[in-house]
Design a protein around this motif. Sequence first.
Motif, PDB file in Angstrom:
ATOM      1  N   ALA A   1       0.853  -1.191   0.000  1.00  0.00           N
ATOM      2  CA  ALA A   1       0.000   0.000   0.000  1.00  0.00           C
ATOM      3  C   ALA A   1       0.889   1.242   0.000  1.00  0.00           C
ATOM      4  N   ASN A   2       0.777   2.101   1.008  1.00  0.00           N
ATOM      5  CA  ASN A   2       1.570   3.333   1.024  1.00  0.00           C
ATOM      6  C   ASN A   2       2.671   3.290   2.079  1.00  0.00           C
ATOM      7  N   ALA A   3       3.092   2.102   2.502  1.00  0.00           N
ATOM      8  CA  ALA A   3       4.160   1.971   3.493  1.00  0.00           C
ATOM      9  C   ALA A   3       5.239   1.036   2.946  1.00  0.00           C
ATOM     10  N   GLY A   4       6.464   1.260   3.369  1.00  0.00           N
ATOM     11  CA  GLY A   4       7.560   0.412   2.928  1.00  0.00           C
ATOM     12  C   GLY A   4       8.765   0.582   3.827  1.00  0.00           C
ATOM     13  N   GLY A   5       9.722  -0.320   3.677  1.00  0.00           N
ATOM     14  CA  GLY A   5      10.924  -0.229   4.480  1.00  0.00           C
ATOM     15  C   GLY A   5      12.055  -1.031   3.871  1.00  0.00           C
ATOM     16  N   MET A   6      13.271  -0.680   4.275  1.00  0.00           N
ATOM     17  CA  MET A   6      14.465  -1.343   3.772  1.00  0.00           C
ATOM     18  C   MET A   6      15.354  -1.698   4.953  1.00  0.00           C
ATOM     19  N   THR A   7      15.958  -2.900   4.908  1.00  0.00           N
ATOM     20  CA  THR A   7      16.840  -3.346   5.974  1.00  0.00           C
ATOM     21  C   THR A   7      17.921  -4.228   5.371  1.00  0.00           C
ATOM     22  N   PRO A   8      19.096  -4.327   6.003  1.00  0.00           N
ATOM     23  CA  PRO A   8      20.121  -5.226   5.477  1.00  0.00           C
ATOM     24  C   PRO A   8      19.626  -6.680   5.492  1.00  0.00           C
ATOM     25  N   LEU A   9      20.001  -7.433   4.485  1.00  0.00           N
ATOM     26  CA  LEU A   9      19.684  -8.857   4.410  1.00  0.00           C
ATOM     27  C   LEU A   9      20.716  -9.589   5.259  1.00  0.00           C
ATOM     28  N   LEU A  10      20.244 -10.411   6.212  1.00  0.00           N
ATOM     29  CA  LEU A  10      21.143 -11.098   7.143  1.00  0.00           C
ATOM     30  C   LEU A  10      21.185 -12.593   6.866  1.00  0.00           C
ATOM     31  N   ASP A  11      22.343 -13.202   7.156  1.00  0.00           N
ATOM     32  CA  ASP A  11      22.465 -14.646   7.013  1.00  0.00           C
ATOM     33  C   ASP A  11      22.023 -15.327   8.315  1.00  0.00           C
ATOM     34  N   ARG A  12      22.207 -16.619   8.424  1.00  0.00           N
ATOM     35  CA  ARG A  12      21.766 -17.372   9.610  1.00  0.00           C
ATOM     36  C   ARG A  12      22.464 -16.945  10.888  1.00  0.00           C
ATOM     37  N   GLU A  13      23.663 -16.419  10.763  1.00  0.00           N
ATOM     38  CA  GLU A  13      24.434 -15.989  11.932  1.00  0.00           C
ATOM     39  C   GLU A  13      24.160 -14.537  12.311  1.00  0.00           C
ATOM     40  N   GLY A  14      23.292 -13.871  11.555  1.00  0.00           N
ATOM     41  CA  GLY A  14      22.957 -12.483  11.838  1.00  0.00           C
ATOM     42  C   GLY A  14      23.914 -11.481  11.225  1.00  0.00           C
ATOM     43  N   LYS A  15      24.761 -11.941  10.317  1.00  0.00           N
ATOM     44  CA  LYS A  15      25.712 -11.055   9.648  1.00  0.00           C
ATOM     45  C   LYS A  15      25.145 -10.625   8.296  1.00  0.00           C
ATOM     46  N   PRO A  16      25.468  -9.405   7.840  1.00  0.00           N
ATOM     47  CA  PRO A  16      24.964  -8.945   6.545  1.00  0.00           C
ATOM     48  C   PRO A  16      25.469  -9.827   5.403  1.00  0.00           C
ATOM     49  N   VAL A  17      24.596 -10.065   4.428  1.00  0.00           N
ATOM     50  CA  VAL A  17      24.983 -10.778   3.212  1.00  0.00           C
ATOM     51  C   VAL A  17      25.729  -9.783   2.329  1.00  0.00           C
ATOM     52  N   VAL A  18      26.939 -10.167   1.913  1.00  0.00           N
ATOM     53  CA  VAL A  18      27.775  -9.288   1.089  1.00  0.00           C
ATOM     54  C   VAL A  18      28.089 -10.003  -0.222  1.00  0.00           C
ATOM     55  N   SER A  19      27.771  -9.343  -1.326  1.00  0.00           N
ATOM     56  CA  SER A  19      28.066  -9.863  -2.659  1.00  0.00           C
ATOM     57  C   SER A  19      29.431  -9.350  -3.108  1.00  0.00           C
ATOM     58  N   PRO A  20      30.116 -10.116  -3.975  1.00  0.00           N
ATOM     59  CA  PRO A  20      31.383  -9.599  -4.527  1.00  0.00           C
ATOM     60  C   PRO A  20      31.119  -8.304  -5.293  1.00  0.00           C
ATOM     61  N   ILE A  21      32.039  -7.368  -5.172  1.00  0.00           N
ATOM     62  CA  ILE A  21      31.910  -6.082  -5.874  1.00  0.00           C
ATOM     63  C   ILE A  21      32.515  -6.240  -7.250  1.00  0.00           C
ATOM     64  N   MET A  22      31.709  -5.950  -8.261  1.00  0.00           N
ATOM     65  CA  MET A  22      32.150  -6.068  -9.646  1.00  0.00           C
ATOM     66  C   MET A  22      32.461  -4.672 -10.182  1.00  0.00           C
ATOM     67  N   ASN A  23      33.654  -4.482 -10.731  1.00  0.00           N
ATOM     68  CA  ASN A  23      33.995  -3.200 -11.366  1.00  0.00           C
ATOM     69  C   ASN A  23      33.280  -3.120 -12.701  1.00  0.00           C
ATOM     70  N   ARG A  24      32.545  -2.042 -12.901  1.00  0.00           N
ATOM     71  CA  ARG A  24      31.767  -1.881 -14.139  1.00  0.00           C
ATOM     72  C   ARG A  24      32.255  -0.689 -14.893  1.00  0.00           C
TER      73      ARG A  24
END
Length: 60
Positions: free
Chosen positions: A37-60
């Motif tokens: 509807a008219n509400a939303g939110g954003m939060t870091p995606l966490l793994d099972r251990e509660g640590k942020p999921v980090v993707s490899p950084i690709m140079n573009r």
Amino acid sequence: MGKNDRFERIYSQGTMNVTEIWVDRETGVNYVFHAAANAGGMTPLLDREGKPVVSPIMNR
């Protein structure tokens, strides 16, 4: 990289209730965004251990 190119949407599901995954291209941290509807939110995606999921950084 342009001014608005820091985040990249890598997953999207839904139209009225939207769930998306965004990646910060500078840090590689993944974020979950959910909107309903008219509400939303954003939060870091966490793994099972509660640590942020980090993707490899690709140079573009």
